[in-house]
Design an enzyme around this catalytic site. Sequence first.
Site, PDB file in Angstrom:
ATOM      1  N   LYS A  86      23.005  29.720  45.992  1.00  0.00           N
ATOM      2  CA  LYS A  86      22.671  28.355  45.572  1.00  0.00           C
ATOM      3  C   LYS A  86      23.930  27.624  45.108  1.00  0.00           C
ATOM      4  O   LYS A  86      24.172  26.473  45.489  1.00  0.00           O
ATOM      5  CB  LYS A  86      21.632  28.384  44.439  1.00  0.00           C
ATOM      6  CG  LYS A  86      20.231  28.696  44.932  1.00  0.00           C
ATOM      7  CD  LYS A  86      19.252  29.005  43.812  1.00  0.00           C
ATOM      8  CE  LYS A  86      17.910  29.443  44.411  1.00  0.00           C
ATOM      9  NZ  LYS A  86      16.975  30.021  43.461  1.00  0.00           N
ATOM     10  N   GLN A 127      16.237  30.499  37.264  1.00  0.00           N
ATOM     11  CA  GLN A 127      15.853  31.508  38.259  1.00  0.00           C
ATOM     12  C   GLN A 127      14.760  32.430  37.710  1.00  0.00           C
ATOM     13  O   GLN A 127      14.855  32.936  36.598  1.00  0.00           O
ATOM     14  CB  GLN A 127      17.108  32.324  38.654  1.00  0.00           C
ATOM     15  CG  GLN A 127      16.889  33.331  39.759  1.00  0.00           C
ATOM     16  CD  GLN A 127      16.605  32.694  41.126  1.00  0.00           C
ATOM     17  OE1 GLN A 127      17.032  31.569  41.414  1.00  0.00           O
ATOM     18  NE2 GLN A 127      15.860  33.395  41.970  1.00  0.00           N
ATOM     19  N   ASP A 140      12.726  22.410  41.214  1.00  0.00           N
ATOM     20  CA  ASP A 140      11.897  23.507  41.723  1.00  0.00           C
ATOM     21  C   ASP A 140      10.450  23.045  41.934  1.00  0.00           C
ATOM     22  O   ASP A 140       9.674  23.722  42.619  1.00  0.00           O
ATOM     23  CB  ASP A 140      11.850  24.638  40.674  1.00  0.00           C
ATOM     24  CG  ASP A 140      12.683  25.847  41.081  1.00  0.00           C
ATOM     25  OD1 ASP A 140      12.846  26.064  42.295  1.00  0.00           O
ATOM     26  OD2 ASP A 140      13.145  26.562  40.173  1.00  0.00           O
TER      27      ASP A 140
HETATM   28  N1  GUN Z   1      12.580  33.091  42.367  1.00  0.00           N
HETATM   29  C1  GUN Z   1      12.155  33.268  43.653  1.00  0.00           C
HETATM   30  N2  GUN Z   1      12.026  32.072  44.275  1.00  0.00           N
HETATM   31  C2  GUN Z   1      12.377  31.130  43.361  1.00  0.00           C
HETATM   32  C3  GUN Z   1      12.459  29.719  43.429  1.00  0.00           C
HETATM   33  O1  GUN Z   1      12.157  29.061  44.439  1.00  0.00           O
HETATM   34  N3  GUN Z   1      12.880  29.105  42.278  1.00  0.00           N
HETATM   35  C4  GUN Z   1      13.192  29.801  41.149  1.00  0.00           C
HETATM   36  N4  GUN Z   1      13.568  29.108  40.071  1.00  0.00           N
HETATM   37  N5  GUN Z   1      13.132  31.112  41.070  1.00  0.00           N
HETATM   38  C5  GUN Z   1      12.723  31.777  42.168  1.00  0.00           C
END
Ligand code: GUN
Length: 288
Positions: free
Chosen positions: A54, A98, A121
Site C-alpha cells: 500500500k 490494517q 476503507d
Molecule cells: N485486512 C484485510 N483486508 C483489509 C482491508 O481491505 N482493509 C483493512 N484496513 N484491513 C484489511
Amino acid sequence: MTATRIDGKAFAEQVREEVAEGVKALQEAHGVTPGLAVVLVGEDPASQVYVRNKVKQTEACGMNSFHHVLDASTSRESLMSLIKSLNDDPEVHGILVQLPLPDHLDSKDVIEAIDPAKDVDGFHTSNVGELWTSGEPFVPCTPLGCLKLLKSVEPNIAGKNAVVIGRSNIVGRPMAALLLNESATVTIAHSKTKDLPSVCRQADILVAAVGRPQMVKADWIKPGAIVLDVGINRIETDDGKGRLVGDVDFDDASTVAGAITPVPGGPGPMTIACLLANTLEAAKRSVS
Ligand code: GUN
C-alpha cells in the site's frame, strides 16, 4: 466452454494510471497532494506485506504516504490518540487501520473513531449506512474492485441473479449492497446455507469470498456465469513451496463459466488500486 480470464492485474494498472493523472490535476488546480495514512499494529507477516504494498503504490501514484507502525501491545488510548491526530491533520485525506488488530483492541471501536470523511476503507457505520441507502459512501476496496471487474465484462447487471458466498463486513455484505444498487437480484449465502451448490447454480454472477481453498467446483456454476473469486488461500504442494489458490477451483470452473477471475491476478490487485482511488476522492471532497 473455456471461460474468458478477467485480468485484474492489467485493470488495476489502468486504475492506478487514472489515479496518478487525477493526483496531478488536483495539485495543479488546488495545490493539494492527497495523503494516505496507514496504521499497522503488531507484526502479522501477511499484514506487513499488504501494508508495504500500500505504501509503495501510494507513493508511486504521486500521493503522500504516512506510515505508522505500532507495537502489538499498544494501548487503546495510544491508538485512539494517533487516530485523533490523523483526523485533525489536513495533510491526511485517507486513514486505513490494517485489520485484523491484536485481540485486546476492538476493531469496531477503532473504526468508529476514524472521521467518516477520511474512512477510505468504507468500514465506518456512516459509510456502511450510506452504501445501503444508495448515498455517497466510500465503498470498501475489495468489493469495489470486484464491481469494476464485473462491469468490464458485463455492463448490464440489472435483473441478473447474483450470489455472494460469504457475509463478512469487508467483502460479502458490501459486495451484496453494491450488486443490489446495480439492480441485481442478490442472495447472500454463508456457512449455514442449505444446499450451497444448488444456490450457486442459480447465479449469473457468482462471488466467492469464504476463505476455503478451491471449494467452488464446475458443477456449482451455471453455464456462462461470471465468477469473481476473492479468496486468497495458500495450499501445500509436493515441492514444499506452497501455492496461492482462490475459493474457486479455477481449472475446473473455467470449463463451465463464461468469465472468471484468476488467483493471483484477479480482485487482489484491484483492492489497493481502489484504495488509491478512494483516497483521491477523499482529497477532492476536501477541497469542494
Ligand atoms: N485486512 C484485510 N483486508 C483489509 C482491508 O481491505 N482493509 C483493512 N484496513 N484491513 C484489511
